[in-house]
Write an enzyme that holds these catalytic residues in place. Sequence first.
Site, PDB file in Angstrom:
ATOM      1  N   ALA A 110      54.814  50.664  47.396  1.00  0.00           N
ATOM      2  CA  ALA A 110      56.136  50.052  46.922  1.00  0.00           C
ATOM      3  C   ALA A 110      56.362  50.537  45.570  1.00  0.00           C
ATOM      4  O   ALA A 110      55.415  50.688  44.818  1.00  0.00           O
ATOM      5  CB  ALA A 110      56.168  48.384  47.048  1.00  0.00           C
ATOM      6  N   PHE A 111      57.634  50.218  44.979  1.00  0.00           N
ATOM      7  CA  PHE A 111      57.827  50.990  43.620  1.00  0.00           C
ATOM      8  C   PHE A 111      57.194  50.178  42.779  1.00  0.00           C
ATOM      9  O   PHE A 111      56.862  50.688  41.500  1.00  0.00           O
ATOM     10  CB  PHE A 111      59.450  50.935  43.504  1.00  0.00           C
ATOM     11  CG  PHE A 111      59.777  49.549  42.787  1.00  0.00           C
ATOM     12  CD1 PHE A 111      59.981  48.392  43.658  1.00  0.00           C
ATOM     13  CD2 PHE A 111      60.159  49.568  41.450  1.00  0.00           C
ATOM     14  CE1 PHE A 111      60.435  47.177  42.840  1.00  0.00           C
ATOM     15  CE2 PHE A 111      60.507  48.439  40.784  1.00  0.00           C
ATOM     16  CZ  PHE A 111      60.823  47.327  41.487  1.00  0.00           C
ATOM     17  N   LYS A 112      56.534  48.874  42.786  1.00  0.00           N
ATOM     18  CA  LYS A 112      55.925  48.311  41.949  1.00  0.00           C
ATOM     19  C   LYS A 112      54.816  48.923  41.116  1.00  0.00           C
ATOM     20  O   LYS A 112      54.184  48.966  39.838  1.00  0.00           O
ATOM     21  CB  LYS A 112      55.408  46.829  42.198  1.00  0.00           C
ATOM     22  CG  LYS A 112      56.953  46.109  42.301  1.00  0.00           C
ATOM     23  CD  LYS A 112      56.631  44.844  42.107  1.00  0.00           C
ATOM     24  CE  LYS A 112      57.815  43.752  42.261  1.00  0.00           C
ATOM     25  NZ  LYS A 112      58.853  44.169  43.387  1.00  0.00           N
ATOM     26  N   ASP A 113      54.185  49.940  42.076  1.00  0.00           N
ATOM     27  CA  ASP A 113      52.946  50.837  41.659  1.00  0.00           C
ATOM     28  C   ASP A 113      53.368  51.599  40.657  1.00  0.00           C
ATOM     29  O   ASP A 113      52.405  52.111  39.533  1.00  0.00           O
ATOM     30  CB  ASP A 113      52.757  51.569  42.836  1.00  0.00           C
ATOM     31  CG  ASP A 113      51.932  51.100  43.906  1.00  0.00           C
ATOM     32  OD1 ASP A 113      51.248  50.106  43.835  1.00  0.00           O
ATOM     33  OD2 ASP A 113      52.106  51.323  45.161  1.00  0.00           O
ATOM     34  N   MET A 116      53.025  49.277  37.448  1.00  0.00           N
ATOM     35  CA  MET A 116      51.452  48.731  37.151  1.00  0.00           C
ATOM     36  C   MET A 116      50.410  49.709  36.898  1.00  0.00           C
ATOM     37  O   MET A 116      49.767  49.424  36.136  1.00  0.00           O
ATOM     38  CB  MET A 116      51.214  48.002  38.561  1.00  0.00           C
ATOM     39  CG  MET A 116      51.852  46.860  38.795  1.00  0.00           C
ATOM     40  SD  MET A 116      51.480  45.474  37.539  1.00  0.00           S
ATOM     41  CE  MET A 116      52.199  44.082  38.727  1.00  0.00           C
TER      42      MET A 116
END
Length: 464
Positions: A110-113, A116
Amino acid sequence: MRYLSTRGGDADRSFQDVLLAGLAADGGLYVPARWPALSAADWRALRNQPWAEVAVAVMHPFIGDFLTEAELLAVVEAAAGAFDHAATTPLSQLDDNLWLLELFHGPTLAFKDVAMQVLARLMDIALHRRDARVTIIGATSGDTGSAAIEAFRHSKRADIFILHPHERVSAVQRKQMTTVDAPNVRNIAIEGDFDACQALVKRMFNDRPFRERMNLAGVNSINWARILAQVVYYATSALALGAPDRAIAYTVPTGNFGDIFAGYVARQMGLPIARLVIATNVNDILHRALETGRYETGEVIATTSPSMDIQVSSNFERLLFDALDRDAAALKGLMDNLAQSGGFTLPEAAVDWMRRLFASGRTDESAVLAEIRRTWEETGRLIDPHTAVATAVARAQAGAEAAMVALSTAHPAKFPDAVARATGHHPELPDKVQHIMEAEERFTVLPDDLAAVEAFISANAAIA
Ligand SMILES: *Cc1c(COP(=O)(O)O)cnc(C)c1O
């Protein structure tokens, strides 16, 4: 670059301060004192450059003397290395004038990678310089927790404790967190729901002796460094489609407004972004705010796009600050109204200002499933429900004055049930995450009890 709080009670902070603090001391959000811009010639020179080179050009003006360009390059190259696509965040074409910006090639799909992986490395550098350690705590209903664990598992300076509601997250989402075998990672399954997890985290931050003893830190989406890292893929995608010599529009599946705010930053930096379209599911506070000028919280409704099931959209405060001409007193007045009565009315001039750049659309559950099915039938591609919210809204935006890019924020295999219901096809987990289905899980079940959770964290953090 110096940073100030949207609420006027905290100012003149460095990038390093803002990176480690997350929330400003007065409860506001940090914003840069001004928006640095690149010239059209600068942007042209970045065409065809690798992702990491674009990242340095975009991020360095905000970082000041925290890192040299060469040091920052090493950070973003390592972050990009966690992605299994050579272009890190590639574009693909879905329709005549509709592109997908694929943000799901990272370790947790997911794009939060993206943010992060950058944030964890920046925090390690800042903590090393201060010879300090932090204890990261967070509550998750899915994507954020696994992205944070994957990013911080190699940290030399952080212990990370993620709370999830026991037996209330999907098997894939749980295994993405609990199969990570690292001495600084602990998963806590709380006997309660997501709200109970979030309330526990909030209470730990409010427990001042505990907070100070453990040096608690948060990595949620209000952290400025996360937003900054997300500006990079607006730049790489705009450049690939012909910017700065062609206008681009983006449709963004939106929850906390962090991702789409990064698009606003990209525009402030001089990219020709003609329109930013806020796409919401039935939790449509932002769509209503833009339509009616009234920002009003309601009940959260569970949907097939759970990462957008929100009541309050925290990062909207940052846009509001600019919409109010950076009048911190006026902003604070609206936020006080929100806290007291659950809503506020936007000044007309601020709504007009927003509508010049932003548009919005709302998608209900049947339209999401219809969009997943349509995309499958027309192109043979499976898209996840968050992406489908964006493409459904993007298709409804008339006019081809600009190339339209929809942000594809998760891999379909992360939300297999909705995808299978819509298409009859079960999306396969990519090889790189297959192993989690068999791997040993590690988590501790604790009651919904502050003392029990604090005792567990004290006993297991290296700092204690
Ligand atoms: C977090 C998330 C979103 C929403 O992003 P915001 O920055 O909160 O607006 C959309 N899609 C997916 C898959 C997410 O994990």
